[in-house]
Design a protein around this motif. Structure first.
Motif, PDB file in Angstrom:
ATOM      1  N   TYR A 100      66.998  45.497   4.583  1.00  0.00           N
ATOM      2  CA  TYR A 100      66.447  44.151   4.454  1.00  0.00           C
ATOM      3  C   TYR A 100      65.771  43.959   3.103  1.00  0.00           C
ATOM      4  N   GLN A 101      65.224  44.998   2.573  1.00  0.00           N
ATOM      5  CA  GLN A 101      64.570  44.957   1.276  1.00  0.00           C
ATOM      6  C   GLN A 101      65.200  46.012   0.376  1.00  0.00           C
ATOM      7  N   GLU A 102      64.969  45.848  -0.920  1.00  0.00           N
ATOM      8  CA  GLU A 102      65.519  46.794  -1.880  1.00  0.00           C
ATOM      9  C   GLU A 102      64.985  48.194  -1.615  1.00  0.00           C
ATOM     10  N   THR A 131      67.969  48.758  -5.268  1.00  0.00           N
ATOM     11  CA  THR A 131      69.273  48.262  -4.838  1.00  0.00           C
ATOM     12  C   THR A 131      69.246  47.851  -3.378  1.00  0.00           C
ATOM     13  N   CYS A 132      70.234  47.032  -3.030  1.00  0.00           N
ATOM     14  CA  CYS A 132      70.452  46.638  -1.640  1.00  0.00           C
ATOM     15  C   CYS A 132      71.606  47.415  -1.022  1.00  0.00           C
ATOM     16  N   CYS A 133      72.141  48.428  -1.727  1.00  0.00           N
ATOM     17  CA  CYS A 133      73.313  49.165  -1.261  1.00  0.00           C
ATOM     18  C   CYS A 133      72.930  50.584  -0.871  1.00  0.00           C
ATOM     19  N   THR A 134      73.438  51.014   0.246  1.00  0.00           N
ATOM     20  CA  THR A 134      73.389  52.415   0.625  1.00  0.00           C
ATOM     21  C   THR A 134      74.657  53.101   0.115  1.00  0.00           C
ATOM     22  N   LYS A 160      60.275  38.856  -3.619  1.00  0.00           N
ATOM     23  CA  LYS A 160      60.908  37.921  -2.691  1.00  0.00           C
ATOM     24  C   LYS A 160      62.336  37.604  -3.119  1.00  0.00           C
ATOM     25  N   ALA A 161      62.605  37.420  -4.467  1.00  0.00           N
ATOM     26  CA  ALA A 161      63.943  37.094  -4.964  1.00  0.00           C
ATOM     27  C   ALA A 161      64.898  38.262  -4.785  1.00  0.00           C
ATOM     28  N   ARG A 162      64.409  39.487  -4.843  1.00  0.00           N
ATOM     29  CA  ARG A 162      65.262  40.656  -4.718  1.00  0.00           C
ATOM     30  C   ARG A 162      65.360  41.157  -3.287  1.00  0.00           C
ATOM     31  N   SER A 163      65.002  40.348  -2.357  1.00  0.00           N
ATOM     32  CA  SER A 163      65.232  40.747  -0.976  1.00  0.00           C
ATOM     33  C   SER A 163      66.735  40.774  -0.722  1.00  0.00           C
ATOM     34  N   CYS A 164      67.137  41.452   0.302  1.00  0.00           N
ATOM     35  CA  CYS A 164      68.557  41.692   0.557  1.00  0.00           C
ATOM     36  C   CYS A 164      69.166  40.708   1.546  1.00  0.00           C
ATOM     37  N   SER A 165      68.517  39.591   1.783  1.00  0.00           N
ATOM     38  CA  SER A 165      69.047  38.637   2.764  1.00  0.00           C
ATOM     39  C   SER A 165      70.378  38.049   2.302  1.00  0.00           C
ATOM     40  N   GLU A 166      70.487  37.672   1.025  1.00  0.00           N
ATOM     41  CA  GLU A 166      71.749  37.121   0.521  1.00  0.00           C
ATOM     42  C   GLU A 166      72.848  38.176   0.528  1.00  0.00           C
ATOM     43  N   VAL A 167      72.477  39.395   0.195  1.00  0.00           N
ATOM     44  CA  VAL A 167      73.460  40.480   0.201  1.00  0.00           C
ATOM     45  C   VAL A 167      73.963  40.733   1.618  1.00  0.00           C
ATOM     46  N   ARG A 168      73.077  40.693   2.568  1.00  0.00           N
ATOM     47  CA  ARG A 168      73.474  40.897   3.957  1.00  0.00           C
ATOM     48  C   ARG A 168      74.467  39.821   4.405  1.00  0.00           C
ATOM     49  N   GLN A 169      74.189  38.595   3.998  1.00  0.00           N
ATOM     50  CA  GLN A 169      75.071  37.493   4.375  1.00  0.00           C
ATOM     51  C   GLN A 169      76.448  37.659   3.730  1.00  0.00           C
ATOM     52  N   ALA A 170      76.461  37.969   2.424  1.00  0.00           N
ATOM     53  CA  ALA A 170      77.737  38.131   1.725  1.00  0.00           C
ATOM     54  C   ALA A 170      78.499  39.352   2.234  1.00  0.00           C
ATOM     55  N   TYR A 171      77.791  40.412   2.520  1.00  0.00           N
ATOM     56  CA  TYR A 171      78.416  41.642   3.027  1.00  0.00           C
ATOM     57  C   TYR A 171      79.035  41.412   4.394  1.00  0.00           C
ATOM     58  N   SER A 172      78.337  40.650   5.230  1.00  0.00           N
ATOM     59  CA  SER A 172      78.864  40.332   6.555  1.00  0.00           C
ATOM     60  C   SER A 172      80.094  39.447   6.460  1.00  0.00           C
ATOM     61  N   ALA A 173      80.120  38.544   5.456  1.00  0.00           N
ATOM     62  CA  ALA A 173      81.271  37.657   5.281  1.00  0.00           C
ATOM     63  C   ALA A 173      82.535  38.430   4.928  1.00  0.00           C
ATOM     64  N   LYS A 174      82.393  39.630   4.381  1.00  0.00           N
ATOM     65  CA  LYS A 174      83.549  40.471   4.066  1.00  0.00           C
ATOM     66  C   LYS A 174      84.078  41.200   5.297  1.00  0.00           C
ATOM     67  N   GLY A 175      83.371  41.051   6.421  1.00  0.00           N
ATOM     68  CA  GLY A 175      83.816  41.683   7.648  1.00  0.00           C
ATOM     69  C   GLY A 175      83.187  43.024   7.919  1.00  0.00           C
ATOM     70  N   PHE A 176      82.141  43.379   7.175  1.00  0.00           N
ATOM     71  CA  PHE A 176      81.491  44.667   7.359  1.00  0.00           C
ATOM     72  C   PHE A 176      80.295  44.525   8.302  1.00  0.00           C
ATOM     73  N   SER A 177      79.926  45.640   8.921  1.00  0.00           N
ATOM     74  CA  SER A 177      78.773  45.677   9.815  1.00  0.00           C
ATOM     75  C   SER A 177      77.480  45.698   8.997  1.00  0.00           C
ATOM     76  N   LEU A 178      76.466  45.057   9.534  1.00  0.00           N
ATOM     77  CA  LEU A 178      75.165  45.001   8.859  1.00  0.00           C
ATOM     78  C   LEU A 178      74.241  46.137   9.270  1.00  0.00           C
ATOM     79  N   LEU A 198      72.543  40.346  -6.371  1.00  0.00           N
ATOM     80  CA  LEU A 198      73.082  39.133  -7.005  1.00  0.00           C
ATOM     81  C   LEU A 198      74.508  38.884  -6.519  1.00  0.00           C
ATOM     82  N   PRO A 199      74.699  38.653  -5.242  1.00  0.00           N
ATOM     83  CA  PRO A 199      76.072  38.544  -4.719  1.00  0.00           C
ATOM     84  C   PRO A 199      76.808  37.304  -5.191  1.00  0.00           C
ATOM     85  N   THR A 200      76.115  36.289  -5.644  1.00  0.00           N
ATOM     86  CA  THR A 200      76.782  35.050  -6.078  1.00  0.00           C
ATOM     87  C   THR A 200      77.118  35.051  -7.560  1.00  0.00           C
TER      88      THR A 200
END
Length: 643
Positions: free
Chosen positions: A127-129, A143-146, A104-122, A338-340
């Protein structure tokens, strides 16, 4: 011995075979009695009681099991195969809830939020690692990165690094840009107001005579401006030429009864230094003007060079190794979910020292340049104060003219002696003496009568301008002091930013390049050669940045100019400035060697219509000619040979 080894009744044989694992058909009711009947040739046998038959079955099955296994009988039955699996399951049960929590802690929801804040498409963000074998820079774990995200974040890290360097160097760049503009504006205004003040004063004091000869003074200020703006002007020669031209004009004014040809006036100007018709004013003014203008021009050139170097070096082009390190530091926490979490401070320092290794090599020459700028600024505030030159320049030139008036008779007599008697002016039939004629045209200057122009420019205005410029010089000095060691301190300035790192006080809860933990490697020293063992950035220490080396050379040349300006020398005319003070006039002598007065052999004035060159040759002819000496020497040699 097994009971099956001997003949046995058919019932027992069936049981023995079933004990081998090949079950036979289920026993039929009355099967045993049927067997016995078959074995007895079909005769009938008396039936056994049912209880007895049941009691005999366990014994027969046990014997069958013992006969089925070869060798000695086993001590007991083996444990069931499910027991080890049950034990392993019991050991793993406590860990199962923790694994669920980590997922649950390693889900990609926070990463999605931070990635979107940079102006990138989701669209490409999971959604999950997912498995991280495709990653090229970040750790190849879940990882949460492609691959697409890693490429985009890598470019983002490069862009942010370039912006960080440019923003951090903004202070240095604006220091040179704004101060250069202010100093240049003040100095130009000072020159313009000094020229305007002289013109107003001389028009009022000398009237039409000045207006008829005003181009001499206009050319003086034009050359001063051209020198200040970088023109190829030798100040000493230019000032010598100014006084020579002024002497020509003044000599004609104090001797209006004569007509002077161009050749005659050239002869007059040639001996300006020896005649000293203007007293000691030209020498003093030349020293003051050259030192002040050399210092001012070199100082403003230094501000220009500092501005250009800062602008150029601030536009960094990170190497591929630097970009990888930046991505790993800034955005691999995103890929780890760990985007924060921000980078550790020491980790950031090693990355920046590797990426800015060539910029740090600029620091030594930069510091020498800043020190030289500070020295010239002190000169501008002190002995090379431009106000002491430009503010009273009209008064000093007027003083020189008054000296010429006072010494007009002596000057004229010596010029006539050296250059010959001029022709009288045909249109002039005046019986007035020279001093009377001069006094009717000129009158002494009264400093209290110094005029003020319609634009409001006056002595007070000039002083106000210079005081403003002095404050500007003082302000520049303070800003320059702050810019020392700027390039070697640049990594520390960037990593001190709260938006970049977790800060020096946070050592555990920060990103160390692999996970959230303390950063252990030591901090590298400054400069390119010290990055050979940088653990974060691959730096080729054998290939210095040629662009940075060009800036280092520009600073070195400018520092040399500043040092010369500090000593009152112009590096562009170093050979000329080291020569004699009279080089511009063509006399080729120094004040210590040349006499203060003309020393001629002839005592009679030459004919009026004689050629000036013949007069000059006769005036400088020695008692023994060179030809006579050579003939005498040759005759003596020939006499010796004949003997």
């Amino acid at each position: 011995m097994c009971a099956c080894a001997h003949p046995s009744p058919p019932r027992l044989a069936k049981v023995c075979l079933g004990g081998r694992g090949a079950p036979g058909p289920p026993p039929q009711p009355g099967g045993a009695a049927g067997a016995r009947r078959s074995g007895a040739g079909g005769g009938a046998a008396p039936a056994r009681p049912a209880g007895l038959a049941l009691r005999a079955m366990p014994a027969a099955r046990g014997a069958a099991r013992r006969c089925a296994l070869p060798g000695p009988p086993l001590p007991g039955p083996p444990p069931p195969p499910l027991l080890p699996l049950l034990l392993l399951l019991l050991l793993l049960l406590p860990a199962l809830p923790a694994a669920g929590t980590e997922g649950k802690a390693r889900s990609c929801s926070e990463v999605r939020q931070a990635y979107s804040a940079k102006g990138f498409s989701l669209a490409s963000v999971p959604y999950q690692e997912i498995a991280g074998e495709h990653l090229r820079i970040c750790p190849q774990e879940y990882t949460c990165c492609t691959s697409e995200m890693e490429d985009k974040l890598s470019q983002q890290s490069k862009l942010e690094f370039e912006n960080l360097v440019e923003e951090t160097s903004h202070f240095v760049r604006t220091t040179f840009v704004s101060r250069h503009k202010k100093f240049d504006e003040f100095f130009r205004e000072l020159l313009e107001n000094a020229e305007r003040s002289l013109n107003d004063m001389f028009v009022r004091t000398y009237g039409m005579l000045y207006m008829q000869n005003s181009e001499v003074f206009q050319d003086l200020f034009a050359e001063l401006k051209r020198y200040y703006t970088g023109g190829n002007v030798n100040l000493e020669e230019m000032l010598n030429d100014f006084w020579a031209r002024l002497l020509e004009r003044m000599f004609q004014l104090i001797n209006p009864q004569y007509h002077f040809s161009e050749d005659y006036l050239e002869c007059v100007s040639k001996y300006t230094d020896q005649l000293k018709p203007f007293g000691d004013v030209p020498r003093k003014l030349k020293v003051q003007v050259t030192r002040a203008f050399i210092a001012a021009r070199t100082f403003v050139q230094g501000l220009t060079v500092g501005r250009e170097v800062a602008n150029r070096v601030s536009k960094v082009s990170p190497t591929p190794g630097c970009i990888r390190a930046l991505m790993k530091m800034l955005y691999c926490p995103y890929c780890r979910g760990l985007p924060t979490v921000k980078p550790c401070n020491n980790y950031c320092l090693n990355v920046m020292k590797g990426c800015l290794a060539n910029q740090a090599d600029l620091d030594t020459e930069w510091n020498l340049f800043i020190d030289a700028m500070l020295l010239v600024a002190e000169r501008l505030e002190g002995p090379f104060n431009i106000e002491s030159v430009m503010d009273p320049i009209d008064v000093k030139i007027s003083e020189a003219i008054m000296n010429m008036q006072e010494n007009s008779m002596q000057v004229s007599a010596k010029v006539f002696q050296g250059c010959g008697q001029p022709k009288p002016a045909p249109a002039l039939r005046s019986s007035r003496s020279v001093p009377e004629n001069f006094n009717t045209r000129f009158r002494p200057y009264n400093p209290e009568e110094r005029p003020t122009t319609a634009a409001g420019t006056s002595l007070d205005r000039l002083r106000t301008i210079w005081r403003t410029m002095q404050h500007g010089v003082t302000d520049i000095k303070e800003k320059l002091k702050l810019s020392r060691k700027f390039w070697s301190a640049l990594p520390y300035t960037i990593c001190k930013d709260e938006g970049v790192t977790a800060g020096p006080s946070v050592e555990e809860d920060c990103w160390n390049g692999h996970t959230k933990a303390r950063y252990l490697p030591e901090i590298m020293n400054d400069g390119l050669t010290n990055q050979i063992n940088n653990p974060e950035v691959d730096v080729d220490i054998t290939r210095p940045d040629t662009f940075i080396r060009q800036q280092i050379m520009a600073l070195r040349v400018m520092t040399n100019k500043l040092k010369n300006a500090y000593n009152g020398n112009d590096v562009n005319f170093q050979d000329t400035s080291d020569e004699t003070s009279g080089s511009g006039s063509g006399s080729g002598c120094t004040d210590d060697i040349c006499p203060t007065e003309f020393d001629f052999v002839t005592t009679e004035a030459p004919p009026v219509d004689s050629d000036r060159r013949e007069v000059e040759a006769s005036a400088t002819q020695p008692g023994w000619s060179l030809q006579t000496l050579l003939i005498t020497f040759l005759s003596l040699v020939l006499q010796r040979q004949w003997r």
